[in-house]
Design a protein around this motif. Sequence first.
Motif, mmCIF file in Angstrom:
data_model
loop_
_atom_site.group_PDB
_atom_site.id
_atom_site.type_symbol
_atom_site.label_atom_id
_atom_site.label_comp_id
_atom_site.label_asym_id
_atom_site.label_seq_id
_atom_site.Cartn_x
_atom_site.Cartn_y
_atom_site.Cartn_z
ATOM 1 N N TRP A 129 0.816 -1.214 0.000
ATOM 2 C CA TRP A 129 0.000 0.000 0.000
ATOM 3 C C TRP A 129 0.852 1.268 0.000
ATOM 4 C CZ3 TRP A 129 -5.241 0.254 -0.591
ATOM 5 C CH2 TRP A 129 -5.928 -0.962 -0.540
ATOM 6 N N ASN A 130 2.144 1.098 -0.085
ATOM 7 C CA ASN A 130 3.071 2.222 -0.101
ATOM 8 C C ASN A 130 2.972 2.937 -1.456
ATOM 9 O OD1 ASN A 130 5.302 3.927 -0.151
ATOM 10 N ND2 ASN A 130 6.697 2.418 0.732
ATOM 11 N N PRO A 131 2.762 4.260 -1.493
ATOM 12 C CA PRO A 131 2.689 4.965 -2.780
ATOM 13 C C PRO A 131 3.958 4.851 -3.610
ATOM 14 C CG PRO A 131 2.788 6.523 -0.944
ATOM 15 C CD PRO A 131 2.553 5.179 -0.359
ATOM 16 N N VAL A 132 5.103 4.704 -2.951
ATOM 17 C CA VAL A 132 6.348 4.520 -3.706
ATOM 18 C C VAL A 132 6.321 3.176 -4.432
ATOM 19 C CG1 VAL A 132 8.859 4.256 -3.514
ATOM 20 C CG2 VAL A 132 7.693 6.048 -2.225
ATOM 21 N N SER A 133 5.751 2.146 -3.791
ATOM 22 C CA SER A 133 5.614 0.845 -4.454
ATOM 23 C C SER A 133 4.746 0.960 -5.700
ATOM 24 C CB SER A 133 5.004 -0.182 -3.494
ATOM 25 O OG SER A 133 5.887 -0.523 -2.455
ATOM 26 N N ALA A 134 3.668 1.747 -5.589
ATOM 27 C CA ALA A 134 2.797 1.946 -6.760
ATOM 28 C C ALA A 134 3.558 2.634 -7.882
ATOM 29 C CB ALA A 134 1.573 2.767 -6.364
ATOM 30 N N LEU A 135 4.382 3.624 -7.524
ATOM 31 C CA LEU A 135 5.184 4.311 -8.536
ATOM 32 C C LEU A 135 6.151 3.343 -9.203
ATOM 33 C CD1 LEU A 135 6.157 6.931 -9.918
ATOM 34 C CD2 LEU A 135 7.706 7.270 -7.971
ATOM 35 N N VAL A 136 6.829 2.546 -8.396
ATOM 36 C CA VAL A 136 7.785 1.580 -8.940
ATOM 37 C C VAL A 136 7.078 0.568 -9.840
ATOM 38 C CG1 VAL A 136 9.386 -0.275 -8.339
ATOM 39 C CG2 VAL A 136 9.370 1.835 -6.989
ATOM 40 N N GLN A 137 5.933 0.063 -9.376
ATOM 41 C CA GLN A 137 5.187 -0.918 -10.159
ATOM 42 C C GLN A 137 4.714 -0.325 -11.488
ATOM 43 O OE1 GLN A 137 4.982 -3.976 -9.194
ATOM 44 N NE2 GLN A 137 3.395 -4.941 -10.433
ATOM 45 N N ALA A 138 4.258 0.927 -11.447
ATOM 46 C CA ALA A 138 3.792 1.588 -12.672
ATOM 47 C C ALA A 138 4.939 1.773 -13.661
ATOM 48 C CB ALA A 138 3.174 2.938 -12.329
ATOM 49 N N VAL A 139 6.095 2.180 -13.172
ATOM 50 C CA VAL A 139 7.247 2.403 -14.056
ATOM 51 C C VAL A 139 7.730 1.075 -14.631
ATOM 52 C CG1 VAL A 139 9.631 3.228 -14.134
ATOM 53 C CG2 VAL A 139 7.903 4.542 -12.900
ATOM 54 N N ARG A 140 7.763 0.040 -13.793
ATOM 55 C CA ARG A 140 8.146 -1.288 -14.320
ATOM 56 C C ARG A 140 7.186 -1.721 -15.422
ATOM 57 N NH1 ARG A 140 9.364 -3.480 -8.490
ATOM 58 N NH2 ARG A 140 11.625 -3.132 -8.405
ATOM 59 N N GLN A 141 5.916 -1.477 -15.202
ATOM 60 C CA GLN A 141 4.918 -1.866 -16.200
ATOM 61 C C GLN A 141 5.116 -1.092 -17.497
ATOM 62 O OE1 GLN A 141 0.808 -2.017 -14.747
ATOM 63 N NE2 GLN A 141 0.124 -1.018 -16.625
ATOM 64 N N LEU A 142 5.326 0.212 -17.401
ATOM 65 C CA LEU A 142 5.465 1.040 -18.591
ATOM 66 C C LEU A 142 6.794 0.824 -19.310
ATOM 67 C CD1 LEU A 142 3.856 4.285 -17.136
ATOM 68 C CD2 LEU A 142 2.945 2.908 -19.030
ATOM 69 N N PHE A 143 7.829 0.422 -18.566
ATOM 70 C CA PHE A 143 9.130 0.152 -19.180
ATOM 71 C C PHE A 143 9.271 -1.313 -19.613
ATOM 72 C CE2 PHE A 143 11.578 3.797 -16.875
ATOM 73 C CZ PHE A 143 10.867 4.717 -17.616
ATOM 74 N N GLY A 144 8.301 -2.161 -19.262
ATOM 75 C CA GLY A 144 8.374 -3.567 -19.636
ATOM 76 C C GLY A 144 9.385 -4.350 -18.833
ATOM 77 N N ASN A 145 9.537 -4.027 -17.549
ATOM 78 C CA ASN A 145 10.525 -4.690 -16.695
ATOM 79 C C ASN A 145 9.897 -5.544 -15.597
ATOM 80 O OD1 ASN A 145 12.476 -1.627 -16.803
ATOM 81 N ND2 ASN A 145 12.579 -3.380 -18.177
ATOM 82 N N LEU A 146 8.628 -5.921 -15.742
ATOM 83 C CA LEU A 146 7.936 -6.662 -14.686
ATOM 84 C C LEU A 146 8.371 -8.115 -14.597
ATOM 85 C CD1 LEU A 146 4.227 -5.442 -14.893
ATOM 86 C CD2 LEU A 146 5.793 -5.171 -12.972
ATOM 87 N N GLY A 147 8.688 -8.714 -15.711
ATOM 88 C CA GLY A 147 8.924 -10.151 -15.694
ATOM 89 C C GLY A 147 7.604 -10.878 -15.513
ATOM 90 N N THR A 148 7.668 -12.073 -14.910
ATOM 91 C CA THR A 148 6.449 -12.861 -14.670
ATOM 92 C C THR A 148 6.132 -12.992 -13.189
ATOM 93 O OG1 THR A 148 7.761 -14.903 -14.749
ATOM 94 C CG2 THR A 148 6.738 -14.164 -16.813
ATOM 95 N N THR A 149 6.713 -12.113 -12.377
ATOM 96 C CA THR A 149 6.452 -12.140 -10.944
ATOM 97 C C THR A 149 4.983 -11.860 -10.671
ATOM 98 O OG1 THR A 149 8.686 -11.306 -10.520
ATOM 99 C CG2 THR A 149 7.091 -11.118 -8.730
ATOM 100 N N PRO A 150 4.306 -12.659 -9.854
ATOM 101 C CA PRO A 150 2.894 -12.409 -9.538
ATOM 102 C C PRO A 150 2.705 -11.028 -8.916
ATOM 103 C CG PRO A 150 3.554 -14.600 -8.796
ATOM 104 C CD PRO A 150 4.807 -13.895 -9.206
ATOM 105 N N VAL A 151 1.659 -10.330 -9.337
ATOM 106 C CA VAL A 151 1.355 -9.002 -8.810
ATOM 107 C C VAL A 151 0.512 -9.158 -7.553
ATOM 108 C CG1 VAL A 151 0.249 -6.790 -9.282
ATOM 109 C CG2 VAL A 151 1.435 -8.021 -11.118
ATOM 110 N N PRO A 152 0.890 -8.507 -6.441
ATOM 111 C CA PRO A 152 0.098 -8.608 -5.212
ATOM 112 C C PRO A 152 -1.365 -8.220 -5.445
ATOM 113 C CG PRO A 152 2.195 -7.558 -4.766
ATOM 114 C CD PRO A 152 2.097 -7.697 -6.258
ATOM 115 N N ASP A 153 -2.248 -8.904 -4.749
ATOM 116 C CA ASP A 153 -3.681 -8.692 -4.947
ATOM 117 C C ASP A 153 -4.191 -7.551 -4.061
ATOM 118 O OD1 ASP A 153 -6.231 -9.023 -5.882
ATOM 119 O OD2 ASP A 153 -6.730 -10.664 -4.491
ATOM 120 N N THR A 154 -3.652 -6.362 -4.302
ATOM 121 C CA THR A 154 -4.134 -5.150 -3.629
ATOM 122 C C THR A 154 -4.419 -4.109 -4.703
ATOM 123 O OG1 THR A 154 -1.883 -4.270 -3.351
ATOM 124 C CG2 THR A 154 -2.776 -5.591 -1.534
ATOM 125 N N TRP A 155 -5.326 -3.175 -4.410
ATOM 126 C CA TRP A 155 -5.729 -2.210 -5.435
ATOM 127 C C TRP A 155 -4.562 -1.385 -5.966
ATOM 128 C CZ3 TRP A 155 -6.212 2.697 -7.258
ATOM 129 C CH2 TRP A 155 -7.188 2.920 -8.247
#
Length: 280
Positions: free
Chosen positions: A220-246
């Motif tokens: 729920w950390n806003p910095v985590s959301a920022l990191v997750q968004a940037v990974r998604q937009l840069f294509g760096n997520l890999g196949t790691t499961p995304v936590p089931d939080t909004w």
Amino acid sequence: MSTATQTLDFRPGSGTTAGSWASDGWTVTKRNLIKIRRTPDMVVFAVLQPIMFVLLFSQVYGGSIQVAGTNYTQYLMAGIFAQTVVFGSTFSGSAMAQDLKEGIIDRFRTLPMSPSAVLIGRTNSDLVLNSISIVIMMGTGLLVGWRVNTDFWSFLGGVGLLLLFSYSFSWVMALLGMSVRSPEAINNASFIILFPITFISNAFVQSSTLPEPLRTIADWNPVSALVQAVRQLFGNLGTTPVPDTWPMQNPIATVLIGSAFMLVVFVPLAVRKFEAVSSR
């Protein structure tokens, strides 16, 4: 007052129109950029720390931390970008505290300018400094093997989110800088705030590896959301499961909502605080 401040022309006036308000803000922004140009060590030290993090984490820990579907360097860089812009936002707070201590704010008060121009100029210059830092970080990332795996517009979207969040957070730190008694206090307060929100997050490790209480905070950390968004937009997520939080399921929306919230709440608070401290 410094030479950079003395040579600026504040004639745009009272700040009663949108044009004069924008002109006042741009004039103070130039004042701060001139100050940065004359103290290049500020830029050097601002980017040395994240460069060290990139090299240490990617080269020292990269072989022992496994990320499904990608390598650790790819996963790491979004966290470094987020940490860099969050830490870079602290310059607004320390600079406001320093200006208050040196009496620069008292000088500004005597000039025919919008009260918010000082804050606009301060946060704008932080935005420029963070932009420079991001460019340098990306160059460092490319050297250690990081790549963007999406299209140009997604890449621009990621950079835009980083700068939007950093600009919004600059207003929080500006308010904090005007609320403490010395520049030293703002530095200590910044580290107390920034280290937990950057390290108790998904910036450097997957939140699923953290103990349960810390995992909840990280998700729920806003910095985590920022990191997750940037990974998604840069294509760096890999196949790691995304936590089931909004926030983790909707990171881009979370960053946009959070940034808007910080601007709506902290811009008026910071302007009101500036008017209060400058009228003493």
